[in-house]
Design an enzyme around this catalytic site. Structure first.
Site, PDB file in Angstrom:
ATOM      1  N   ARG A  57      13.907  -0.415  11.161  1.00  0.00           N
ATOM      2  CA  ARG A  57      12.677  -0.868  10.784  1.00  0.00           C
ATOM      3  C   ARG A  57      11.940  -0.572  12.122  1.00  0.00           C
ATOM      4  O   ARG A  57      10.539  -0.544  11.705  1.00  0.00           O
ATOM      5  CB  ARG A  57      12.745  -2.530  10.803  1.00  0.00           C
ATOM      6  CG  ARG A  57      11.513  -3.319  10.297  1.00  0.00           C
ATOM      7  CD  ARG A  57      11.471  -4.582   9.543  1.00  0.00           C
ATOM      8  NE  ARG A  57      12.857  -5.382  10.194  1.00  0.00           N
ATOM      9  CZ  ARG A  57      12.602  -5.997  11.236  1.00  0.00           C
ATOM     10  NH1 ARG A  57      11.602  -6.152  12.192  1.00  0.00           N
ATOM     11  NH2 ARG A  57      13.643  -6.927  11.735  1.00  0.00           N
ATOM     12  N   TYR A 115      -9.737   2.788  -5.248  1.00  0.00           N
ATOM     13  CA  TYR A 115      -8.277   2.619  -5.889  1.00  0.00           C
ATOM     14  C   TYR A 115      -8.454   1.148  -6.395  1.00  0.00           C
ATOM     15  O   TYR A 115      -8.461   0.264  -5.307  1.00  0.00           O
ATOM     16  CB  TYR A 115      -7.345   3.111  -4.814  1.00  0.00           C
ATOM     17  CG  TYR A 115      -5.956   2.957  -5.270  1.00  0.00           C
ATOM     18  CD1 TYR A 115      -5.414   3.758  -6.231  1.00  0.00           C
ATOM     19  CD2 TYR A 115      -4.940   1.922  -4.868  1.00  0.00           C
ATOM     20  CE1 TYR A 115      -4.225   3.573  -6.900  1.00  0.00           C
ATOM     21  CE2 TYR A 115      -3.883   1.828  -5.327  1.00  0.00           C
ATOM     22  CZ  TYR A 115      -3.631   2.617  -6.387  1.00  0.00           C
ATOM     23  OH  TYR A 115      -2.111   2.477  -6.963  1.00  0.00           O
ATOM     24  N   ASP A 188      -9.502   6.458   3.505  1.00  0.00           N
ATOM     25  CA  ASP A 188      -8.568   6.646   2.771  1.00  0.00           C
ATOM     26  C   ASP A 188      -8.743   8.010   2.188  1.00  0.00           C
ATOM     27  O   ASP A 188      -9.470   8.444   1.450  1.00  0.00           O
ATOM     28  CB  ASP A 188      -8.346   5.602   1.484  1.00  0.00           C
ATOM     29  CG  ASP A 188      -7.053   5.950   0.440  1.00  0.00           C
ATOM     30  OD1 ASP A 188      -6.812   6.800   0.301  1.00  0.00           O
ATOM     31  OD2 ASP A 188      -7.018   5.088  -0.420  1.00  0.00           O
ATOM     32  N   LYS A 213       0.986  10.642  -3.506  1.00  0.00           N
ATOM     33  CA  LYS A 213       0.273  11.542  -4.067  1.00  0.00           C
ATOM     34  C   LYS A 213       0.461  13.076  -3.598  1.00  0.00           C
ATOM     35  O   LYS A 213       1.439  13.430  -3.810  1.00  0.00           O
ATOM     36  CB  LYS A 213      -1.225  11.012  -4.077  1.00  0.00           C
ATOM     37  CG  LYS A 213      -1.357   9.498  -4.394  1.00  0.00           C
ATOM     38  CD  LYS A 213      -0.857   9.052  -5.770  1.00  0.00           C
ATOM     39  CE  LYS A 213      -0.868   7.666  -6.029  1.00  0.00           C
ATOM     40  NZ  LYS A 213      -1.788   6.904  -5.466  1.00  0.00           N
TER      41      LYS A 213
HETATM   42  C1  LIG Z   1      -2.012   5.634  -4.981  1.00  0.00           C
HETATM   43  C2  LIG Z   1      -3.355   5.223  -3.947  1.00  0.00           C
HETATM   44  C3  LIG Z   1      -3.223   3.978  -3.121  1.00  0.00           C
HETATM   45  C4  LIG Z   1      -2.032   3.418  -3.031  1.00  0.00           C
HETATM   46  O1  LIG Z   1      -0.748   4.130  -2.663  1.00  0.00           O
HETATM   47  P1  LIG Z   1       0.732   3.664  -3.083  1.00  0.00           P
HETATM   48  O2  LIG Z   1       1.431   4.718  -2.452  1.00  0.00           O
HETATM   49  O3  LIG Z   1       0.761   3.574  -4.709  1.00  0.00           O
HETATM   50  O4  LIG Z   1       1.089   2.361  -2.413  1.00  0.00           O
HETATM   51  C5  LIG Z   1      -4.090   3.821  -2.303  1.00  0.00           C
HETATM   52  N1  LIG Z   1      -5.361   4.635  -2.426  1.00  0.00           N
HETATM   53  C6  LIG Z   1      -5.315   5.816  -3.134  1.00  0.00           C
HETATM   54  C7  LIG Z   1      -6.633   6.645  -3.242  1.00  0.00           C
HETATM   55  C8  LIG Z   1      -4.323   6.028  -3.988  1.00  0.00           C
HETATM   56  O5  LIG Z   1      -4.418   7.028  -5.184  1.00  0.00           O
END
Ligand SMILES: *Cc1c(COP(=O)(O)O)cnc(C)c1O
Length: 399
Positions: A57, A115, A188, A213
């Site tokens: 962890r 998101y 992000d 992604k």
């Molecule tokens: C998918 C996504 C998230 C969340 O990520 P997870 O890996 O699904 O928890 C946050 N921001 C954006 C822009 C995303 O496409």
């Protein structure tokens, strides 16, 4: 010779590792903890006097190798130092960052057109006394006014390009304003990846990722990352919060992510080329009323995108003249493109934000931010672009 032990002990004891040379490919270390050579070594590692692993962890070799690779990728071409932490998901990255940096009474400044999960999460932090002020982060004056009015803002959180309407905010401007008003800035950067946009080089304090992604790209692992340049903050606050909250990444997911990253440059190049072709096709089509793609000259923040991105990515959204009804018909008529609620994978994928990814965002907030009921999001993949275009076209003919 080692003392022979009984079969029931032999089964239980860890097997001997016969490795005599280094494996070429990063191994998965599915271990919860690590053996100390002596009690003195154990104490030194726990006290931080000696480097070493203790418990997964807190750190795991597979996970750390990828976190380090992401940090180097983030600041490529610069002298800026960066540290990376890999977490169990993109959402875990947001939760960990907010829990690490903010206290009850502090506020976040963000935009509503991001998101859907992030919008919901920020809303949920209100019960811990951390409220979010929503504004249009593409508007420098509105941002400065919000920072002046709410002196409690400690974090400016932006997504650019933003999901799903593809607005682009000026990251350098936001980072400058945040710093002036003593707030951290976090971006992000999931849609762009560090290959197309480098937030830390633009002045931001943190880059955040859902590596699920594009970075992984193959849709087989959920993970997230926080990349920052202040080593002490990363270590003492963010890593510590990750350990205590248990938002660490799994070595399996890290390993799959490691495989995916290897082809990121090739994939991103194809995503960008294909998305540009799809955007041009849709823009010229008589049934299409609007196309949101930062690479188009008609995009309201095209100049900002051009200034801070080396290319425009694989994501776009569009609307049909027939609105929601036409959109539903179009999505049901697709044959080659699947309807999948994710993005950034090899295959082209379509999604309807208002009923899927953004369904828990109040309709009036959706409308104010360009997430209309008729909006369709496309994650343009790396297939032969002709196949993508032919499917889009044949489905348009069915409306
Ligand atoms: C998918 C996504 C998230 C969340 O990520 P997870 O890996 O699904 O928890 C946050 N921001 C954006 C822009 C995303 O496409």
């Amino acid at each position: 010779m080692k003392k022979a032990i009984r079969p029931s002990s032999l089964c239980v004891h860890e097997a001997h590792d016969p490795r005599s040379t280094q494996p070429h490919v990063l191994p998965i270390y599915p271990t919860a903890s690590y053996v100390f050579e002596s009690i003195d070594q154990g104490i030194d590692i726990f006290a931080g006097r000696q480097k070493g692993h203790v418990y997964s962890r807190y750190g795991n070799p597979t996970v750390e190798a990828i976190a380090d690779k992401l940090a180097r990728l983030e600041v490529h071409g610069s002298e800026i130092p960066a540290q990376g932490i890999l977490l169990s998901s993109g959402m875990a990255a947001f939760t960990t960052l907010v829990m690490a940096l903010l206290n009850s009474g502090d506020k976040v400044l963000s935009q509503a057109n991001i998101y859907g999960g992030t919008t919901e999460l920020l809303g949920a932090f209100a019960k811990l006394g951390i409220e979010t002020v929503w504004t249009d982060l593409t508007d420098a004056r509105a941002v400065e006014a919000a920072l002046q009015k709410h002196s409690e803002i400690r974090l400016v959180l932006v997504e650019s390009p933003a999901n799903p309407a593809m607005q682009c905010a000026d990251i350098a401007m936001l980072a400058r304003l945040a710093r002036h008003y003593k707030a951290y800035s976090a971006v992000d950067n999931t849609f762009a990846t560090p290959l197309l946009q480098q937030p830390l080089l633009l002045g931001a304090d943190f880059s955040l990722y859902s590596t699920t992604k594009y970075l992984n790209g193959h849709g087989n692992a959920i993970a997230g990352a926080i990349i920052g340049k202040d080593a002490e903050l990363m270590q003492k606050k963010i890593w510590k919060t990750m350990c205590l909250n248990g938002t660490n990444a799994s070595p399996w997911e890290a390993w799959l992510t490691a495989n995916g990253i290897k082809t990121l440059p090739l994939r991103m190049k194809q995503h960008c080329e294909n998305a540009m072709a799809v955007a041009h096709f849709l823009e010229k089509h008589p049934q299409v009323s609007r196309v949101n793609y930062p690479g188009l000259l008609t995009h309201p923040q095209h100049d900002i995108a051009k200034k801070q991105m080396s290319s425009f990515g694989g994501m776009l959204s569009f609307e049909l003249h027939g609105g929601l009804e036409a959109g539903i018909k179009w999505m049901n008529a697709l044959r080659f493109i699947p309807l999948v609620p994710t993005l950034g994978e090899l295959e082209t994928m379509a999604l309807h934000p208002a009923s899927m990814s953004h369904r828990n965002i109040p309709p009036e907030i959706r409308k104010q931010n360009g997430i209309t009921d008729g909006l369709i999001r496309l994650s343009v993949g790396i297939e032969a672009v002709e196949d993508i275009l032919e499917d889009i076209e044949q489905a348009l003919e069915k409306i």
